[in-house]
Design an enzyme around this catalytic site. Structure first.
Site, PDB file in Angstrom:
ATOM      1  N   CYS A  47     116.463 153.977  28.546  1.00 60.12           N
ATOM      2  CA  CYS A  47     115.089 154.468  28.385  1.00 60.12           C
ATOM      3  C   CYS A  47     114.911 155.102  26.993  1.00 60.12           C
ATOM      4  CB  CYS A  47     114.734 155.414  29.520  1.00 60.12           C
ATOM      5  SG  CYS A  47     112.936 155.660  29.693  1.00 60.12           S
ATOM      6  N   HIS A  73     116.003 152.310  34.229  1.00 58.36           N
ATOM      7  CA  HIS A  73     117.017 153.287  34.637  1.00 58.36           C
ATOM      8  C   HIS A  73     117.954 152.661  35.675  1.00 58.36           C
ATOM      9  CE1 HIS A  73     115.655 157.083  32.739  1.00 58.36           C
ATOM     10  NE2 HIS A  73     114.510 156.438  32.689  1.00 58.36           N
ATOM     11  N   GLU A 105     120.880 153.579  36.471  1.00 57.99           N
ATOM     12  CA  GLU A 105     121.597 154.627  37.212  1.00 57.99           C
ATOM     13  C   GLU A 105     120.821 155.107  38.422  1.00 57.99           C
ATOM     14  OE1 GLU A 105     118.646 157.053  35.100  1.00 57.99           O
ATOM     15  OE2 GLU A 105     119.767 155.258  34.591  1.00 57.99           O
TER      16      GLU A 105
END
Length: 236
Positions: free
Chosen positions: A115, A214, A216
């Site tokens: 990001c 994202h 994660e």
């Protein structure tokens, strides 16, 4: 057994509240980031903003680097005036992460930008950012609600390093109102959203990949497994 690769992850520098009454400046990182590294077999270490002059020494002790998400970059870094919807910059973090990225590229240390991290990679390479994406694409689907991830489809380029790790189009976790505008020198866009927004970029030679989404946040470890594998193979 050899020690797992040591992966540095950059952090916020912001005010935070915790416990019964603590309300202080803090070096902050969502727990999804270290868990992400750990699930791929790496050791995670936090890299709060520090003296940029120490960045090369820090990178020499790391096997890989993750530039984490966070606040908007200072538009002065790419020669622009602040947009009315741009967030307040954090110069200490900008300077630190630019220095870390410079050192990582100089030392051939694998890098994954997430990001803000991808945007920083683009600015570092001389590129620019769109400061408020809805002005360009006409909708807010990349960031519809503050403090929550949305999802949209991303299509990776099959001929890219990213495409070898994440070969199929799929929905990703998104939360950003800025994006890549002019691509930086030496970078190639390797994934796009359906509205044309650049969703990934990379640099030829080694593992230098940035993604606008994202991974994660959804537990998709394919990218970080690629980073950790590259880090293990590049140990000095």
């Amino acid at each position: 057994m050899s020690t797992p690769p040591l992966i540095g992850v950059t952090t916020y520098l912001t005010r935070a509240r915790w416990g019964v009454a603590w309300d202080l400046p803090a070096a902050l990182l969502p727990a999804d980031y270290p868990r992400y590294v750990q699930r791929a077999g790496g050791l995670a270490v936090m890299l709060p903003p520090d003296d940029p002059g120490t960045a090369a020494a820090v990178i020499r002790r790391l096997d890989g680097l993750i530039l984490a998400g966070g606040e908007d970059l200072d538009p002065a870094l790419y020669g622009a005036e602040p947009h009315p919807r741009a967030g307040a910059p954090v110069p200490e973090r900008d300077r630190w992460e630019l220095a870390l990225l410079t050192a990582a590229l100089d030392q051939d240390v694998p890098v994954l930008g997430i990001c803000r991290g991808m945007q920083l990679m683009n600015v570092h390479a001389g590129g620019t950012l769109c400061q408020h994406l809805p002005d360009v694409v006409g909708h807010d689907e990349h960031n519809p609600r503050a403090g929550a991830f949305a999802e949209h489809l991303v299509k990776p380029s099959p001929s890219s390093l990213l495409g070898s790790l994440v070969p199929d189009p799929g929905d990703v976790a998104t939360h950003h109102h800025q994006s890549v505008d002019r691509l930086g020198e030496g970078l190639v866009a390797t994934a796009f959203a359906s509205d044309g927004t650049v969703e990934a970029l990379e640099r030829a030679g080694g593992f230098v990949v940035g993604v606008q989404w994202h991974p994660e946040a959804r537990g998709d470890v394919r990218l970080v497994e690629g980073l950790v594998s590259a880090a293990a193979g590049c140990r000095r």
